[in-house]
Scaffold this motif. Structure first.
Motif, PDB file in Angstrom:
ATOM      1  N   SER A 239       0.846  -1.194   0.000  1.00 43.31           N
ATOM      2  CA  SER A 239       0.000   0.000   0.000  1.00 43.31           C
ATOM      3  C   SER A 239       0.881   1.243   0.000  1.00 43.31           C
ATOM      4  N   PRO A 240       0.391   2.342  -0.580  1.00 48.41           N
ATOM      5  CA  PRO A 240       1.122   3.604  -0.452  1.00 48.41           C
ATOM      6  C   PRO A 240       0.996   4.124   0.978  1.00 48.41           C
ATOM      7  N   ASP A 241       1.809   5.099   1.338  1.00 50.02           N
ATOM      8  CA  ASP A 241       1.666   5.728   2.653  1.00 50.02           C
ATOM      9  C   ASP A 241       0.313   6.414   2.748  1.00 50.02           C
ATOM     10  N   THR A 242      -0.330   6.263   3.882  1.00 53.22           N
ATOM     11  CA  THR A 242      -1.664   6.824   4.120  1.00 53.22           C
ATOM     12  C   THR A 242      -1.685   7.453   5.513  1.00 53.22           C
ATOM     13  N   PRO A 243      -2.796   8.084   5.909  1.00 51.09           N
ATOM     14  CA  PRO A 243      -2.875   8.598   7.288  1.00 51.09           C
ATOM     15  C   PRO A 243      -2.703   7.511   8.350  1.00 51.09           C
ATOM     16  N   LEU A 244      -2.902   6.246   7.972  1.00 45.05           N
ATOM     17  CA  LEU A 244      -2.745   5.142   8.922  1.00 45.05           C
ATOM     18  C   LEU A 244      -1.387   4.457   8.816  1.00 45.05           C
ATOM     19  N   PHE A 245      -0.703   4.623   7.696  1.00 46.76           N
ATOM     20  CA  PHE A 245       0.426   3.746   7.375  1.00 46.76           C
ATOM     21  C   PHE A 245       1.623   4.530   6.847  1.00 46.76           C
ATOM     22  N   GLU A 246       2.788   4.307   7.497  1.00 47.95           N
ATOM     23  CA  GLU A 246       4.071   4.789   6.990  1.00 47.95           C
ATOM     24  C   GLU A 246       5.019   3.609   6.955  1.00 47.95           C
ATOM     25  N   LYS A 247       5.519   3.285   5.763  1.00 46.70           N
ATOM     26  CA  LYS A 247       6.357   2.094   5.610  1.00 46.70           C
ATOM     27  C   LYS A 247       7.546   2.096   6.566  1.00 46.70           C
ATOM     28  N   GLY A 248       8.187   3.251   6.694  1.00 44.37           N
ATOM     29  CA  GLY A 248       9.401   3.328   7.498  1.00 44.37           C
ATOM     30  C   GLY A 248       9.165   3.287   8.991  1.00 44.37           C
ATOM     31  N   LYS A 249       7.896   3.248   9.413  1.00 40.84           N
ATOM     32  CA  LYS A 249       7.587   3.228  10.842  1.00 40.84           C
ATOM     33  C   LYS A 249       6.735   2.023  11.236  1.00 40.84           C
ATOM     34  N   THR A 250       6.660   1.034  10.335  1.00 38.36           N
ATOM     35  CA  THR A 250       5.786  -0.114  10.571  1.00 38.36           C
ATOM     36  C   THR A 250       6.567  -1.403  10.369  1.00 38.36           C
ATOM     37  N   LEU A 251       6.238  -2.410  11.134  1.00 34.34           N
ATOM     38  CA  LEU A 251       6.848  -3.738  10.999  1.00 34.34           C
ATOM     39  C   LEU A 251       5.742  -4.779  10.866  1.00 34.34           C
ATOM     40  N   PHE A 252       5.893  -5.660   9.921  1.00 29.57           N
ATOM     41  CA  PHE A 252       4.896  -6.704   9.707  1.00 29.57           C
ATOM     42  C   PHE A 252       4.931  -7.707  10.858  1.00 29.57           C
ATOM     43  N   ALA A 253       3.748  -8.062  11.367  1.00 29.64           N
ATOM     44  CA  ALA A 253       3.537  -9.078  12.411  1.00 29.64           C
ATOM     45  C   ALA A 253       3.940  -8.611  13.802  1.00 29.64           C
ATOM     46  N   LEU A 254       4.187  -7.312  13.983  1.00 29.00           N
ATOM     47  CA  LEU A 254       4.542  -6.828  15.324  1.00 29.00           C
ATOM     48  C   LEU A 254       3.404  -7.060  16.312  1.00 29.00           C
ATOM     49  N   ASP A 255       2.170  -6.925  15.841  1.00 27.58           N
ATOM     50  CA  ASP A 255       1.018  -7.137  16.730  1.00 27.58           C
ATOM     51  C   ASP A 255       1.002  -8.549  17.298  1.00 27.58           C
ATOM     52  N   ARG A 256       1.455  -9.517  16.497  1.00 26.53           N
ATOM     53  CA  ARG A 256       1.473 -10.912  16.928  1.00 26.53           C
ATOM     54  C   ARG A 256       2.759 -11.265  17.665  1.00 26.53           C
ATOM     55  N   ALA A 257       3.820 -10.477  17.447  1.00 26.08           N
ATOM     56  CA  ALA A 257       5.146 -10.833  17.973  1.00 26.08           C
ATOM     57  C   ALA A 257       5.483 -10.156  19.290  1.00 26.08           C
ATOM     58  N   LYS A 258       4.817  -9.054  19.621  1.00 27.47           N
ATOM     59  CA  LYS A 258       5.304  -8.210  20.715  1.00 27.47           C
ATOM     60  C   LYS A 258       5.340  -8.923  22.061  1.00 27.47           C
ATOM     61  N   GLN A 259       4.331  -9.734  22.367  1.00 26.72           N
ATOM     62  CA  GLN A 259       4.342 -10.424  23.654  1.00 26.72           C
ATOM     63  C   GLN A 259       5.478 -11.439  23.737  1.00 26.72           C
ATOM     64  N   ALA A 260       5.730 -12.136  22.631  1.00 26.04           N
ATOM     65  CA  ALA A 260       6.835 -13.110  22.606  1.00 26.04           C
ATOM     66  C   ALA A 260       8.182 -12.408  22.713  1.00 26.04           C
ATOM     67  N   ILE A 261       8.296 -11.228  22.105  1.00 25.63           N
ATOM     68  CA  ILE A 261       9.543 -10.458  22.207  1.00 25.63           C
ATOM     69  C   ILE A 261       9.781 -10.054  23.657  1.00 25.63           C
ATOM     70  N   ILE A 262       8.717  -9.599  24.318  1.00 27.14           N
ATOM     71  CA  ILE A 262       8.835  -9.217  25.734  1.00 27.14           C
ATOM     72  C   ILE A 262       9.251 -10.426  26.576  1.00 27.14           C
ATOM     73  N   GLN A 263       8.606 -11.561  26.358  1.00 24.19           N
ATOM     74  CA  GLN A 263       8.882 -12.752  27.163  1.00 24.19           C
ATOM     75  C   GLN A 263      10.281 -13.299  26.916  1.00 24.19           C
ATOM     76  N   GLN A 264      10.722 -13.299  25.650  1.00 21.51           N
ATOM     77  CA  GLN A 264      12.031 -13.866  25.322  1.00 21.51           C
ATOM     78  C   GLN A 264      13.140 -12.822  25.328  1.00 21.51           C
ATOM     79  N   ASP A 265      12.742 -11.544  25.471  1.00 27.44           N
ATOM     80  CA  ASP A 265      13.713 -10.452  25.490  1.00 27.44           C
ATOM     81  C   ASP A 265      14.588 -10.473  24.236  1.00 27.44           C
ATOM     82  N   LEU A 266      13.959 -10.771  23.099  1.00 29.66           N
ATOM     83  CA  LEU A 266      14.692 -10.884  21.837  1.00 29.66           C
ATOM     84  C   LEU A 266      13.720 -10.705  20.679  1.00 29.66           C
ATOM     85  N   ALA A 267      14.141  -9.894  19.704  1.00 33.49           N
ATOM     86  CA  ALA A 267      13.345  -9.713  18.487  1.00 33.49           C
ATOM     87  C   ALA A 267      14.152 -10.198  17.285  1.00 33.49           C
TER      88      ALA A 267
END
Length: 626
Positions: A239-267
């Motif tokens: 998608s192009p950049d929109t009011p919701l989305f900036e490529k340089g400030k977004t990571l794919f699957a972060l919503d699903r990964a963040k708790q595991a990153i916190i628990q494992q202290d590793l991304a």
């Protein structure tokens, strides 16, 4: 436009309406103990509770990890949301009107919020549309690709809400605009349709493509990645950049990964959507993917919120393109890497495979991948290994190229201990196991690495306090700030003492905080309001700067003992700060003496040097000149 600054009345009303025990009880099991509540801290692993919540103070504090603050801070840390997002959410919960410092700003903010809410809704409907199309006969080709070539299960396909965009030029347009009656301008702003150049209407942004929804950290659809199912170029289209989305400030699957990153202290950061999806499908869920562009500092800082020890692994493709992408990513975040703000490791999988290919080609791919993760080299070790690729140290030209590359790399290291370690390491490589050559090579390498490289590098390396001096300075400045915040009656004494000695805070974070305190004092009417005003300010400002001043706001048994005699502590702290300041100036004079061009300069700095030493001896009779 910058986000409007929230009116203090709104912030204060939200704070007043919050029942911190009720709010935190949504995330932590609390038990009453005396006047407070205790529970297991959500910010670090522990078996016995050290996390306390005070209903009287409306504050929480963990004696194990030092996390603390009010209800707003708690939701910022737990949900990894911004200050404004938390205040807005709580204001809605308690039906509190949102005010900003200007009516025009409030109106624009409300318009922006309304616009974003509508765009979120449109994006959610588009996700459902593409999902439905995948299950229809027209989506059979896309579904076969996912199940056969990518070997994804129906559960994984559903979990990531993968879909298909039909071939027609106006299929989604007709659905959203003509059937669902969404305003065409909003559908265009969502990046789902484009206006025809001749002005005759609109056409779909994505056609005959496999659709991969991109979600923000809160799980809201904000954009799409897509893959062609034919020979259409580009192969992948976002998608192009929109009011919701900036490529340089977004990571794919972060919503699903963040708790595991916190628990494992590793991304773990991979290149492709399907690398991330494949790893998540196997249970390795602390994984995100970049979006086809160079990894940015903003994306790395976003990840660092979730890893306490700041551990990140780049697992890009191991082919030449992937190696170059890794090098670019390191260079893009060089200020974070060279200063040690990121504990970065690099994983290149065997045989040039990406993560998805590797898992498919190994019978025990998951365990093998985990083993490789644990063995992945530190970024600088990887960089040094890349310098040696296709080079022969027995050939003079290659030896020179390798040595020059090593010097260039080591010069960028800010930490002196790290630089010393890798000087030895590189010298051993260049010596090729010849013990007689090692001292000469080490001396020559060290001379090149440590020679002056311009003003910016000199600033980083010069005037660095030794560990004991730095610790003394930090403790003194921390005590001054602690007393200033908790004992308003001593503020005038501290101000006069600093002015009299013409002192500033040496540590950059404390110097910054001091300026904030002085500025806030001009805005408050009661001295006791300073603490609350500072906390509110830090909630807004320090999220992006990763500063943590929690220990200054909470007095426990230890810190209370530290300031039992405030006047004596102030006096000692001022002496420690003055000593540090004089030692810095003594070092400066010493350097100027070495570089003086004429006798007048030498005489001036020599006098300054000895006067400074005498002042140091007057402060500390045991002072010994370094």
């Amino acid at each position: 436009m910058d986000t409007p600054r929230l009116h203090p009345d709104t912030i204060e009303e939200v704070k007043q309406r919050i029942d911190i025990v009720d709010l935190i009880s949504e995330r932590v099991v609390l038990k009453k103990r005396g006047r407070e509540y205790v529970g297991l801290c959500p910010f670090h692993e522990e078996k016995s509770p050290s996390f306390t919540v005070s209903p009287a103070k409306q504050m929480y504090y963990c004696f194990g990890c030092g996390a603390g603050g009010n209800g707003i801070k708690f939701f910022m840390e737990v949900g990894k949301q911004s200050f404004s997002e938390v205040v807005f959410d709580l204001a809605r919960r308690y039906q509190i009107p949102i005010k900003t410092l200007a009516v025009e700003q409030r109106q624009e903010l409300e318009q922006q919020l309304s616009l974003k809410e509508q765009l979120y809704e449109i994006m959610a409907v588009a996700v459902s549309f593409y999902q439905h199309a995948l299950s229809q006969p027209q989506g059979e080709k896309a579904l076969d690709y996912l199940k056969v070539q990518r070997q994804l299960t129906a559960e994984t396909i559903a979990a990531f809400q993968l879909g298909y965009s039909p071939e027609g030029w106006e299929t989604l347009y007709r659905y959203l605009v003509e059937q669902k009656r969404y305003p065409v301008a909003l559908v265009e702003q969502a990046g789902l349709i484009k206006a025809r150049q001749n002005g005759s209407g609109y056409y779909d942004q994505f056609r005959d493509r496999l659709m991969i929804p991109i979600f923000d950290s809160q799980g809201r659809a904000i954009a799409f990645g897509s893959r062609t199912l034919g020979n259409e170029q580009p192969k992948y289209l976002n998608s192009p950049d929109t009011p919701l989305f900036e490529k340089g400030k977004t990571l794919f699957a972060l919503d699903r990964a963040k708790q595991a990153i916190i628990q494992q202290d590793l991304a773990i950061v991979v290149e492709g959507y399907f690398d991330a999806i494949a790893l998540h499908a196997t249970g390795i869920s602390n994984v995100v993917a970049c979006l086809g562009t160079a990894l940015s500092q903003e994306q790395i800082k976003l990840l660092l919120r979730y890893s306490e020890s700041k551990q990140i692994i780049f697992n890009f493709d191991a082919d030449q393109a992937g190696i170059k992408a890794t090098q670019r990513a390191i260079e893009e975040i060089n200020s974070l890497v060279y200063s040690g703000q990121v504990n970065l490791k690099i994983l290149n999988l065997p045989d040039g495979k990406d993560a998805d290919e590797f898992l498919k080609s190994h019978a025990d791919g998951v365990n093998t991948y985990q083993e490789l993760i644990e063995k992945s080299p530190f970024w600088i070790d990887w960089q040094i290994s890349q310098i040696l690729v296709n080079k022969d140290l027995k050939r003079g030209l290659h030896f020179q190229q390798i040595a020059n590359s090593m010097v260039s790399l080591l010069q960028k290291l800010i930490d002196s201990n790290q630089r010393t370690f890798y000087l030895d390491y590189c010298a051993e490589i260049l010596a090729q196991k010849d013990a007689t050559r090692l001292p000469y090579i080490l001396k020559n390498l060290s001379k090149q690495v440590n020679k002056p490289q311009g003003k910016s590098l000199a600033i980083k390396r010069k005037n660095i306090l030794d560990k004991s001096e730095k610790n003394g300075s930090e403790k003194a400045e921390w005590l001054l700030l602690l007393i200033y915040l908790h004992y308003p009656e001593y503020r005038e004494i501290i101000l006069e003492s600093l002015d009299e000695k013409d002192l500033i805070f040496n540590l950059p974070d404390y110097r910054w905080l001091w300026q904030v305190i002085l500025e806030l004092e001009t805005q408050i009417t009661k001295p006791r309001d300073l603490m609350s005003a500072l906390q509110n300010h830090l909630l807004i400002i320090t999220t992006d700067k990763n500063r943590d001043f929690n220990s200054l706001f909470h007095l426990n048994e230890h810190t209370s003992q530290e300031i039992l005699q405030p006047e004596e502590q102030i006096k000692n702290a001022i002496i420690a700060m003055e000593k540090i300041s004089l030692m810095e100036y003594r070092r400066y004079c010493q350097e100027q003496l070495i570089n003086a061009l004429d006798s007048n300069q030498r005489e001036f700095y020599q006098q300054e040097f000895y006067q400074t030493v005498n002042k140091l001896i007057a402060i500390d009779p045991h002072y010994q000149q370094a």
